[in-house]
Every structure is written in structure tokens, then in C-alpha cells.
Design a protein around this motif. Structure first.
Motif, mmCIF file in Angstrom:
data_model
loop_
_atom_site.group_PDB
_atom_site.id
_atom_site.type_symbol
_atom_site.label_atom_id
_atom_site.label_comp_id
_atom_site.label_asym_id
_atom_site.label_seq_id
_atom_site.Cartn_x
_atom_site.Cartn_y
_atom_site.Cartn_z
ATOM 1 N N PHE A 64 0.852 -1.185 0.000
ATOM 2 C CA PHE A 64 0.000 0.000 0.000
ATOM 3 C C PHE A 64 0.897 1.246 0.000
ATOM 4 O O PHE A 64 1.768 1.393 0.862
ATOM 5 C CB PHE A 64 -0.909 0.024 1.229
ATOM 6 C CG PHE A 64 -1.932 -1.088 1.235
ATOM 7 C CD1 PHE A 64 -1.645 -2.291 1.863
ATOM 8 C CD2 PHE A 64 -3.154 -0.930 0.611
ATOM 9 C CE1 PHE A 64 -2.580 -3.327 1.879
ATOM 10 C CE2 PHE A 64 -4.088 -1.952 0.611
ATOM 11 C CZ PHE A 64 -3.801 -3.148 1.242
ATOM 12 N N SER A 65 0.670 2.113 -0.968
ATOM 13 C CA SER A 65 1.416 3.366 -1.023
ATOM 14 C C SER A 65 0.460 4.471 -1.429
ATOM 15 O O SER A 65 -0.615 4.215 -1.985
ATOM 16 C CB SER A 65 2.587 3.277 -1.999
ATOM 17 O OG SER A 65 2.111 3.038 -3.309
ATOM 18 N N ALA A 66 0.840 5.705 -1.147
ATOM 19 C CA ALA A 66 -0.064 6.824 -1.424
ATOM 20 C C ALA A 66 0.737 8.068 -1.736
ATOM 21 O O ALA A 66 1.932 8.162 -1.410
ATOM 22 C CB ALA A 66 -1.003 7.050 -0.237
ATOM 23 N N SER A 67 0.039 9.033 -2.347
ATOM 24 C CA SER A 67 0.677 10.289 -2.721
ATOM 25 C C SER A 67 -0.370 11.378 -2.814
ATOM 26 O O SER A 67 -1.577 11.116 -2.671
ATOM 27 C CB SER A 67 1.413 10.126 -4.054
ATOM 28 O OG SER A 67 0.471 9.815 -5.086
ATOM 29 N N LYS A 68 0.106 12.584 -3.070
ATOM 30 C CA LYS A 68 -0.797 13.714 -3.232
ATOM 31 C C LYS A 68 -0.190 14.680 -4.238
ATOM 32 O O LYS A 68 1.025 14.906 -4.252
ATOM 33 C CB LYS A 68 -0.994 14.439 -1.898
ATOM 34 C CG LYS A 68 -2.040 15.547 -1.931
ATOM 35 C CD LYS A 68 -2.041 16.353 -0.643
ATOM 36 C CE LYS A 68 -1.119 17.550 -0.727
ATOM 37 N NZ LYS A 68 -1.347 18.537 0.354
ATOM 38 N N SER A 69 -1.038 15.248 -5.082
ATOM 39 C CA SER A 69 -0.614 16.292 -6.005
ATOM 40 C C SER A 69 -1.725 17.329 -6.072
ATOM 41 O O SER A 69 -2.845 17.021 -6.487
ATOM 42 C CB SER A 69 -0.349 15.714 -7.395
ATOM 43 O OG SER A 69 0.006 16.739 -8.292
ATOM 44 N N GLY A 70 -1.414 18.526 -5.624
ATOM 45 C CA GLY A 70 -2.439 19.577 -5.617
ATOM 46 C C GLY A 70 -3.608 19.208 -4.733
ATOM 47 O O GLY A 70 -3.433 18.920 -3.547
ATOM 48 N N ASN A 71 -4.792 19.197 -5.314
ATOM 49 C CA ASN A 71 -6.009 18.897 -4.553
ATOM 50 C C ASN A 71 -6.433 17.438 -4.644
ATOM 51 O O ASN A 71 -7.545 17.088 -4.223
ATOM 52 C CB ASN A 71 -7.158 19.775 -5.059
ATOM 53 C CG ASN A 71 -6.906 21.252 -4.855
ATOM 54 O OD1 ASN A 71 -6.122 21.649 -4.003
ATOM 55 N ND2 ASN A 71 -7.567 22.074 -5.664
ATOM 56 N N THR A 72 -5.577 16.587 -5.192
ATOM 57 C CA THR A 72 -5.939 15.182 -5.385
ATOM 58 C C THR A 72 -4.922 14.259 -4.723
ATOM 59 O O THR A 72 -3.724 14.424 -4.883
ATOM 60 C CB THR A 72 -6.026 14.850 -6.882
ATOM 61 O OG1 THR A 72 -7.022 15.676 -7.495
ATOM 62 C CG2 THR A 72 -6.432 13.390 -7.095
ATOM 63 N N ALA A 73 -5.456 13.291 -3.989
ATOM 64 C CA ALA A 73 -4.633 12.255 -3.366
ATOM 65 C C ALA A 73 -4.897 10.927 -4.071
ATOM 66 O O ALA A 73 -5.936 10.752 -4.724
ATOM 67 C CB ALA A 73 -4.960 12.129 -1.888
ATOM 68 N N ILE A 77 -2.453 0.151 -4.631
ATOM 69 C CA ILE A 77 -2.263 -1.180 -4.073
ATOM 70 C C ILE A 77 -1.505 -1.994 -5.117
ATOM 71 O O ILE A 77 -1.992 -2.184 -6.242
ATOM 72 C CB ILE A 77 -3.601 -1.872 -3.746
ATOM 73 C CG1 ILE A 77 -4.484 -0.966 -2.882
ATOM 74 C CG2 ILE A 77 -3.344 -3.194 -3.016
ATOM 75 C CD1 ILE A 77 -5.877 -1.526 -2.614
ATOM 76 N N SER A 78 -0.320 -2.439 -4.751
ATOM 77 C CA SER A 78 0.510 -3.230 -5.657
ATOM 78 C C SER A 78 0.382 -4.708 -5.313
ATOM 79 O O SER A 78 0.097 -5.059 -4.155
ATOM 80 C CB SER A 78 1.977 -2.798 -5.541
ATOM 81 O OG SER A 78 2.106 -1.411 -5.770
ATOM 82 N N GLY A 79 0.622 -5.576 -6.304
ATOM 83 C CA GLY A 79 0.541 -7.008 -6.025
ATOM 84 C C GLY A 79 -0.800 -7.396 -5.427
ATOM 85 O O GLY A 79 -0.867 -8.063 -4.398
ATOM 86 N N LEU A 80 -1.863 -6.974 -6.079
ATOM 87 C CA LEU A 80 -3.217 -7.137 -5.559
ATOM 88 C C LEU A 80 -3.482 -8.568 -5.082
ATOM 89 O O LEU A 80 -3.114 -9.552 -5.765
ATOM 90 C CB LEU A 80 -4.212 -6.746 -6.650
ATOM 91 C CG LEU A 80 -5.638 -6.385 -6.249
ATOM 92 C CD1 LEU A 80 -5.658 -5.193 -5.300
ATOM 93 C CD2 LEU A 80 -6.468 -6.105 -7.493
ATOM 94 N N ARG A 81 -4.102 -8.675 -3.912
ATOM 95 C CA ARG A 81 -4.445 -9.980 -3.334
ATOM 96 C C ARG A 81 -5.935 -10.048 -3.049
ATOM 97 O O ARG A 81 -6.589 -9.017 -2.870
ATOM 98 C CB ARG A 81 -3.667 -10.211 -2.042
ATOM 99 C CG ARG A 81 -2.173 -10.250 -2.199
ATOM 100 C CD ARG A 81 -1.499 -10.464 -0.855
ATOM 101 N NE ARG A 81 -0.035 -10.514 -0.980
ATOM 102 C CZ ARG A 81 0.794 -10.632 0.057
ATOM 103 N NH1 ARG A 81 0.297 -10.703 1.285
ATOM 104 N NH2 ARG A 81 2.087 -10.673 -0.145
ATOM 105 N N VAL A 82 -6.459 -11.247 -2.953
ATOM 106 C CA VAL A 82 -7.875 -11.434 -2.662
ATOM 107 C C VAL A 82 -8.257 -10.731 -1.367
ATOM 108 O O VAL A 82 -9.341 -10.131 -1.257
ATOM 109 C CB VAL A 82 -8.225 -12.933 -2.586
ATOM 110 C CG1 VAL A 82 -9.642 -13.135 -2.080
ATOM 111 C CG2 VAL A 82 -8.052 -13.594 -3.942
ATOM 112 N N GLU A 83 -7.374 -10.759 -0.400
ATOM 113 C CA GLU A 83 -7.686 -10.139 0.896
ATOM 114 C C GLU A 83 -7.735 -8.618 0.848
ATOM 115 O O GLU A 83 -8.112 -7.974 1.821
ATOM 116 C CB GLU A 83 -6.695 -10.578 1.983
ATOM 117 C CG GLU A 83 -5.251 -10.276 1.688
ATOM 118 C CD GLU A 83 -4.520 -11.483 1.147
ATOM 119 O OE1 GLU A 83 -5.119 -12.261 0.377
ATOM 120 O OE2 GLU A 83 -3.333 -11.641 1.502
ATOM 121 N N ASP A 84 -7.373 -8.041 -0.297
ATOM 122 C CA ASP A 84 -7.466 -6.585 -0.448
ATOM 123 C C ASP A 84 -8.878 -6.156 -0.826
ATOM 124 O O ASP A 84 -9.165 -4.955 -0.873
ATOM 125 C CB ASP A 84 -6.492 -6.085 -1.512
ATOM 126 C CG ASP A 84 -5.041 -6.352 -1.137
ATOM 127 O OD1 ASP A 84 -4.213 -6.515 -2.058
ATOM 128 O OD2 ASP A 84 -4.738 -6.406 0.074
#
Lengths: 110, 119
Positions: A64-73, A77-84
Motif C-alpha cells: 500500500f502506497s499513497a501520494s498527493k498532487s495539488g487537490n488530489t490524493a 495497491i501493488s501485487g493485488l491480493r484477494v484479501e485486499d
């Protein structure tokens, strides 16, 4: 204070990467580096996933990683798993000294 | 371990009143801001109110201002949400969540309590 805007649903296959966007305004996301993300399973309370835009609490997978640019975040989710498979909410503090959530995004693993 | 436990959710008639409680344990209660967040059935999260340790530091969403009152009793490690003039659309699971003062995020949540506003 209007809700932040998220896509209603995002899907992907196992192992793929997906990104959830969260659009706000200059009075919330654009004003503070305080975007947080929460994961919620059906019938359960939300759990903190990301705080301060990019930070992961102890115990949260580095998929799980996240970012923000201006007014949008964004949450990726990398390597998607069923539990996600869950509902994901973004949240931001606002200049009105209140908090605003996104409408939620349902993640489906195909 | 950190615990937040909500209680007080029941069925109440429109226009009625109800008080919810959020009992905290496992941390230094006075160091944390406590928030209420609600979720209508099948809907998203909505921030409702907060109370800091300073009794004058309370904030409310516009949708509940004037009808809801949040307060805390540090001697009981408990936060209360007094809800008056309840509306049918306020049927929701009400969660309490904690924020380390100034962190601007909610690191622990309670399991929630269901409030049903219906005649």
C-alpha cells in the motif's frame, strides 16, 4: 463541507496494481498534508491504512502506497491480493476545522 | 491494548433524543481527541464531532450543529454524544475514533453502535 470524490469501484486481477483517486479542494486536500486512508471490511470498523499522505502505520503492508498532487490524493495497491477486497476511504482535515471523507471505493479482485 | 467501545445505540422515534457513550482504555485518555464518525447503511463515512481535552475545544459537522452535543468525562475515560431532534436519515452505525492531538488522523476506532431512527 462537501465529501471528497472517489471512484465508486476499482477492480484488478491478482498481482496487478490499482490506484484509487481522491479529489478534494484547496480547502482540504490542497491545504493540508493530512490525507489519511482507511480500509473497511463489511460489518467491521474502518482501519487506518495511510496517514500524513504517505505514511504507513506499523503492520500495514508496503504493497500500500499513497501520494498527493495539488487537490488530489491517490492510493495504490501493488501485487493485488484477494484479501485486499474491501472498501477504501480517503479523509482530510479541512480549513473549517472539521474532517471530510471520500464517498468510498469498492475494490474487487477479479 | 487500546480499546474504544461504543454503547447506547437503540431504536428511537424521529424527533427523539439519545445519548451514546464511548469508553476508552489502554492509553492516556487525556492526550487524545475523540471523534464521532457515522455510517448510514450501505453508505460512506461522515465525520460528526470531536472533543479535545480542553472542554472548550469541540467541533461539529454542520449537519448536526445545534442538535448534537459532545462532551467527555476524563475521570471515567468516556466520551458522550448527546443527540437531540433525531431524523430518520441519521440512522447509522456511530463509531468513536481517537486522534493523537494534532495528528489529524484516526488511529483506532471502536466497533460501532447502531442507532435506528424510525417510527
Amino acid at each position: 463541507q462537501s465529501a471528497l470524490t472517489q471512484p465508486a469501484s476499482v477492480s484488478g486481477s491478482p498481482g496487478q496494481s490499482i490506484t484509487i483517486s481522491c479529489a478534494g479542494t484547496s480547502s482540504d486536500i490542497g491545504h493540508y498534508d493530512s490525507v489519511s486512508w482507511y480500509q473497511q471490511y463489511p460489518g467491521r470498523a474502518p482501519q487506518l491504512l495511510i496517514y500524513d499522505v504517505t505514511q504507513r502505520p506499523s503492520g500495514v503492508s508496503d504493497r500500500f502506497s499513497a501520494s498527493k498532487s495539488g487537490n488530489t490524493a491517490s492510493l495504490t495497491i501493488s501485487g493485488l491480493r484477494v484479501e485486499d477486497e474491501a472498501e477504501y476511504y480517503c479523509c482530510s482535515h479541512a480549513t473549517t476545522s472539521t474532517w471530510v471523507f471520500g464517498g468510498g471505493t469498492t475494490v474487487t479482485v477479479l | 491494548q487500546v480499546q474504544l467501545v461504543e454503547s447506547g445505540g437503540v431504536v428511537v422515534q424521529p424527533g427523539g433524543s439519545l445519548r451514546l457513550s464511548c469508553a476508552a482504555s489502554g492509553f492516556t485518555f487525556s492526550n487524545f481527541v475523540i471523534h464521532w464518525v457515522r455510517q448510514a447503511p450501505g453508505k460512506g463515512l461522515e465525520w460528526v464531532a470531536l472533543v479535545a481535552d480542553d472542554v472548550n475545544n469541540r467541533k461539529y459537522a454542520d449537519s448536526v450543529k445545534g442538535r448534537f452535543t459532545i462532551y467527555r468525562d476524563n475521570s471515567k475515560n468516556t466520551v458522550y454524544l448527546q443527540m437531540n431532534s433525531l431524523r430518520t436519515e441519521e440512522t447509522s452505525v456511530y463509531y468513536c475514533a481517537r486522534e493523537r492531538w494534532g495528528s489529524l488522523y484516526f488511529d483506532y476506532w471502536g466497533p460501532g453502535t447502531l442507532v435506528t431512527v424510525s417510527s
